[in-house]
Design a protein around this motif. Structure first.
Motif, short mmCIF file in Angstrom:
data_model
loop_
_atom_site.label_atom_id
_atom_site.label_comp_id
_atom_site.label_asym_id
_atom_site.label_seq_id
_atom_site.Cartn_x
_atom_site.Cartn_y
_atom_site.Cartn_z
N ILE A 1 -8.25 80.36 50.23
CA ILE A 1 -8.83 79.03 50.09
C ILE A 1 -8.44 78.48 48.72
O ILE A 1 -8.73 79.10 47.69
N ALA A 2 -7.77 77.34 48.70
CA ALA A 2 -7.38 76.73 47.42
C ALA A 2 -8.61 76.23 46.68
O ALA A 2 -9.58 75.75 47.29
N ARG A 3 -8.55 76.32 45.34
CA ARG A 3 -9.68 75.90 44.49
C ARG A 3 -9.57 74.40 44.23
O ARG A 3 -8.97 73.94 43.25
N GLY A 4 -10.17 73.62 45.11
CA GLY A 4 -10.09 72.16 44.99
C GLY A 4 -10.82 71.59 43.80
O GLY A 4 -10.65 70.41 43.48
N ASP A 5 -11.66 72.41 43.15
CA ASP A 5 -12.36 71.92 41.96
C ASP A 5 -11.50 72.01 40.71
O ASP A 5 -11.89 71.51 39.66
N ARG A 6 -10.32 72.62 40.81
CA ARG A 6 -9.43 72.74 39.65
C ARG A 6 -8.56 71.50 39.50
O ARG A 6 -8.32 70.75 40.46
N TYR A 7 -8.04 71.33 38.29
CA TYR A 7 -7.25 70.14 37.94
C TYR A 7 -6.09 69.92 38.90
O TYR A 7 -5.25 70.80 39.08
N ALA A 8 -6.07 68.77 39.56
CA ALA A 8 -4.95 68.25 40.37
C ALA A 8 -4.70 69.03 41.67
O ALA A 8 -3.78 68.67 42.41
N VAL A 9 -5.48 70.06 41.97
CA VAL A 9 -5.19 70.88 43.15
C VAL A 9 -5.31 70.07 44.44
O VAL A 9 -4.40 70.08 45.29
N LEU A 10 -6.42 69.38 44.63
CA LEU A 10 -6.65 68.67 45.89
C LEU A 10 -5.62 67.56 46.11
O LEU A 10 -5.01 67.49 47.19
N PRO A 11 -5.39 66.64 45.16
CA PRO A 11 -4.38 65.60 45.42
C PRO A 11 -2.98 66.17 45.62
O PRO A 11 -2.20 65.63 46.40
N PHE A 12 -2.66 67.27 44.92
CA PHE A 12 -1.34 67.88 45.13
C PHE A 12 -1.21 68.38 46.56
O PHE A 12 -0.18 68.15 47.22
N LEU A 13 -2.22 69.07 47.07
CA LEU A 13 -2.13 69.62 48.42
C LEU A 13 -2.16 68.52 49.48
O LEU A 13 -1.54 68.65 50.55
N ARG A 14 -2.88 67.44 49.22
CA ARG A 14 -2.82 66.31 50.14
C ARG A 14 -1.41 65.75 50.21
O ARG A 14 -0.90 65.43 51.29
N ARG A 15 -0.79 65.60 49.05
CA ARG A 15 0.59 65.09 49.02
C ARG A 15 1.54 66.08 49.69
O ARG A 15 2.46 65.69 50.42
N TYR A 16 1.32 67.37 49.49
CA TYR A 16 2.15 68.39 50.11
C TYR A 16 2.02 68.33 51.63
O TYR A 16 3.01 68.46 52.36
N ALA A 17 0.80 68.15 52.12
CA ALA A 17 0.58 68.09 53.56
C ALA A 17 1.32 66.91 54.18
O ALA A 17 1.86 67.01 55.29
N GLN A 18 1.34 65.78 53.47
CA GLN A 18 2.11 64.63 53.95
C GLN A 18 3.59 64.95 54.01
O GLN A 18 4.28 64.61 54.98
N LEU A 19 4.08 65.62 52.98
CA LEU A 19 5.51 65.94 52.91
C LEU A 19 5.91 66.93 53.98
O LEU A 19 6.99 66.79 54.60
N ARG A 20 5.08 67.94 54.25
CA ARG A 20 5.44 69.01 55.17
C ARG A 20 4.83 68.84 56.56
O ARG A 20 5.07 69.65 57.44
N GLY A 21 4.04 67.80 56.76
CA GLY A 21 3.48 67.55 58.08
C GLY A 21 2.48 68.58 58.54
O GLY A 21 2.47 68.97 59.71
N CYS A 22 1.62 69.04 57.65
CA CYS A 22 0.59 70.00 58.03
C CYS A 22 -0.79 69.44 57.73
O CYS A 22 -0.93 68.39 57.10
N ARG A 23 -1.84 70.15 58.20
CA ARG A 23 -3.21 69.70 58.00
C ARG A 23 -3.79 70.27 56.71
O ARG A 23 -3.45 71.36 56.29
N VAL A 24 -4.70 69.49 56.11
CA VAL A 24 -5.51 69.97 55.00
C VAL A 24 -6.96 70.02 55.47
O VAL A 24 -7.51 68.99 55.88
N VAL A 25 -7.55 71.20 55.45
CA VAL A 25 -8.96 71.36 55.81
C VAL A 25 -9.75 71.42 54.50
O VAL A 25 -9.68 72.40 53.77
#
Length: 634
Positions: free
Chosen positions: A429-453
């Protein structure tokens, strides 16, 4: 007045000349123009440099060996700066040395177009009076090699000039009799540190005392035309120049036609984290002399791990020569430096994999944020940069693979039942409370076409905690809520894995944020624009529900509890109390809200165990060996 002509001036309106208090002006310029008295040394060495350049321009065929030497005498409390430059005639002493705002260097640059000359405002010499009680200048001009002159002044308001024997060769000595509070400048170790910083890029050798080795003998990699190991030369310079951290890698800054003439070196520093501090460290040199020691604003805000040195002839200094004018050359250089960092990181990833791995390990947190600020960096870092997770640092690709094509992110810091759930899922489970983690993974999901839970958000919780197959009757929900939930908690019947976990308390992250920003001190801590955005985001929640208690109807323990309640089993209330106590104990280890009394919960566990074991008939095992034991008749 009818024809629109201005009225004739009356005698009272005659133009007058502004009066100048020379003593006050000299005091302001000498003492208050510069942020530190050390600048006086820079200005005087700079004057010595310009004197050499002037002599070369005026006497290109002469026998001229440029040299600057700085001497200190702690006993006499003096510092002397000597050069073998052009020297001054007596009229030049009056015209340029003793006239505020008039500089021969500026005039010579305008006449010749020579960009090696540093001085610009005719104010530098006054800086000497910020550190000295008395300033003495002994000089012989290369135009009058048989004449010598001595200028002497206390405070800069008045001075005298007298003839003295000519120096053995043309040049000038400026001697400062230091004020008592600046006596430490007569220490050679202090001078060596100051001169090595200010003069490192000067092309003319600067010696301290009788040292044969110049203080500016460091190899400057962008000036060396040799075909040696240029990367090694860059790393040596970065290691010598970096003040706080060792360099991990170094890359050049090249001039860009039509944009900037700046050259220099940037490096990735092995130290600090951008989340806690801004370690940008950039020094700017103008024609070889240190102009701005802390020019970090020229570097991108995301580049908190970058140090460097650049020099330029086009940048415009302020009058104090300690900062830069924010003109078109300044803004052009900012863009060039941002491009140089991106290009340098690409080069490092391609050619120096060991250094690249160290950078990713050391500055992964910084790079997550940097990737969001520059599309080129995101392309470079998307599959390489580490993301903090419940199973250590992993790349986004590894997170995606372990999550079966989905990336799981916890919006809170976990703990308690939440943390137990994540471990039981056996998914990082990624630590979404850490600096920039959540927006980075959202952008990654858009780039790679996967879901973010996003665990902790409404949508993420709906994916994780599924609706029950059949809704509970209202009276059962009410009984369970009264038996298990504390004030501020909403009971939510659900189904989730693993079935062995009977319930999970998940804090409402929006309610947490609302509570923080509605705090009386929030206005003082948070910028107003950010506060407005946060309040708009949390306007949809009233903050009444602080946490949701998800009850796992797929759990055998919960099924047995409901069966006991429906059958009127006397132990159902005791069993519910046991679950409630466990919930409170686990929630106490969480960062989320917990309204329960931990002491009472601990006592409740003992009470429940005692009550349940007291109900076991003699001859039967004391501990039930099947999950359905609670529903059996005693």
């Amino acid at each position: 007045m009818s024809d629109g002509a201005p009225p004739e001036p009356t005698p009272a309106e005659e133009l007058r000349t502004t009066e100048v208090d020379l003593g006050g002006l000299v005091n302001v310029l000498a003492t208050h123009l510069y942020s530190t008295p050390l600048v006086a040394l820079r200005e005087l060495v700079q004057n010595a440099h310009d004197s050499h350049t002037r002599r070369r321009l005026e006497d290109p065929d002469g026998d001229h060996r440029p040299l600057i030497r700085v001497r200190a005498d702690a006993a006499r409390r003096t510092v002397a700066i000597e050069d073998t430059g052009a020297g001054l005639t007596e009229p030049e002493i009056h015209s340029y040395l003793a006239t505020v705002g008039t500089g021969y260097t500026r005039m010579l640059r305008e006449l010749t177009g020579n960009q090696e000359l540093i001085g610009a405002f005719g104010l530098g010499f006054l800086s000497a009076f910020s550190v000295a009680d008395e300033v003495t200048v002994t000089t012989t001009s290369h135009r009058e090699p048989r004449l010598g002159h001595r200028y002497r002044s206390r405070g800069g308001e008045q001075y005298q000039v007298e003839p003295v024997p000519a120096r053995p060769r043309p040049g000038t000595v400026v001697e400062l009799t230091l004020k008592a509070e600046h006596a430490h400048l007569a220490d050679e170790d202090v001078l060596r540190d100051v001169l090595a910083r200010y003069c490192v890029l000067l092309p003319i050798p600067v010696h301290l005392g009788e040292d044969e080795q110049p203080v500016n003998s460091v190899e400057v990699p962008w000036r060396d035309p040799s075909d040696g190991d240029r990367y090694a030369a860059r790393m040596r310079f970065a290691a010598a120049f970096g003040r706080r951290f060792e360099p991990l890698t170094a890359f050049p800054v090249h001039p860009v036609e039509g944009a900037t003439d700046a050259v220099g070196l940037l490096w990735v520093q092995d130290g600090g984290t951008y989340g806690s501090s801004d370690n940008r460290d950039l020094a700017v040199y103008l024609r070889g002399m240190l102009l701005a020691e802390d020019a970090r604003d020229l570097l991108p805000r995301w580049a908190g791990f970058i140090g460097g040195v650049v020099e330029s002839d086009r940048l415009t200094p302020t009058a104090s020569r300690e900062d830069l004018q924010r003109d078109e050359h300044y803004h052009a250089l900012r863009k060039v430096l941002a491009d140089a960092i991106v290009d340098g990181l690409y080069e490092t990833a391609r050619l120096r994999p060991a250094a690249w791995r160290r950078i990713l390990t050391r500055h992964g947190n910084d790079l997550l944020g940097a990737a969001l600020c520059d599309e080129r960096l995101f392309t470079l870092l998307a599959d390489d940069v580490p993301v903090p997770t419940s199973q250590g640092d992993l790349t986004a690709g590894a997170l995606r693979a372990a999550g079966g094509g989905a990336v799981h992110v916890a919006l809170g810091s976990g703990g308690g039942f939440e943390e137990m759930l994540y471990r039981a899922m056996r998914v990082p489970i990624a630590r979404g409370d850490r600096y920039a983690v959540l927006p980075f993974l959202r952008r990654y999901a858009q780039l790679r076409g996967c879901r973010v839970v996003e665990l902790g958000s409404g949508q993420g919780n709906r994916e994780l905690f599924r609706d029950p197959e059949r809704p509970l009757p209202e009276h059962e929900s009410a009984w369970l809520a009264g038996a298990l939930a504390d004030p501020g908690e909403q009971l939510v019947p659900a189904r989730f894995d693993p079935p062995g976990l009977p319930l999970v308390l998940v804090p409402d992250r929006e309610a947490e944020l609302k509570a923080r920003i509605e705090d009386d001190q929030a206005d003082a801590r948070i910028p107003s624009a950010a506060l407005r955005l946060a309040r708009a985001f949390t306007a949809r929640t009233d903050g009444g529900v602080r946490a949701r208690l998800y009850l796992n109807l797929a759990s055998p323990a919960v099924q047995d509890l409901l069966a006991a309640y429906r059958g009127g089993h006397t132990g159902s209330a005791t069993a519910a109390g046991l679950l409630r106590s466990i919930k409170v104990i686990m929630a106490a280890a969480s960062s989320g809200p917990s309204e329960g009394d931990l002491t009472a919960a601990l006592a409740g566990v003992g009470t429940a165990v005692s009550a349940l074991t007291a109900a076991v008939p003699a001859g039967l095992p004391e501990v039930p060996d099947s999950p359905g034991a609670l529903s059996e008749e005693p």
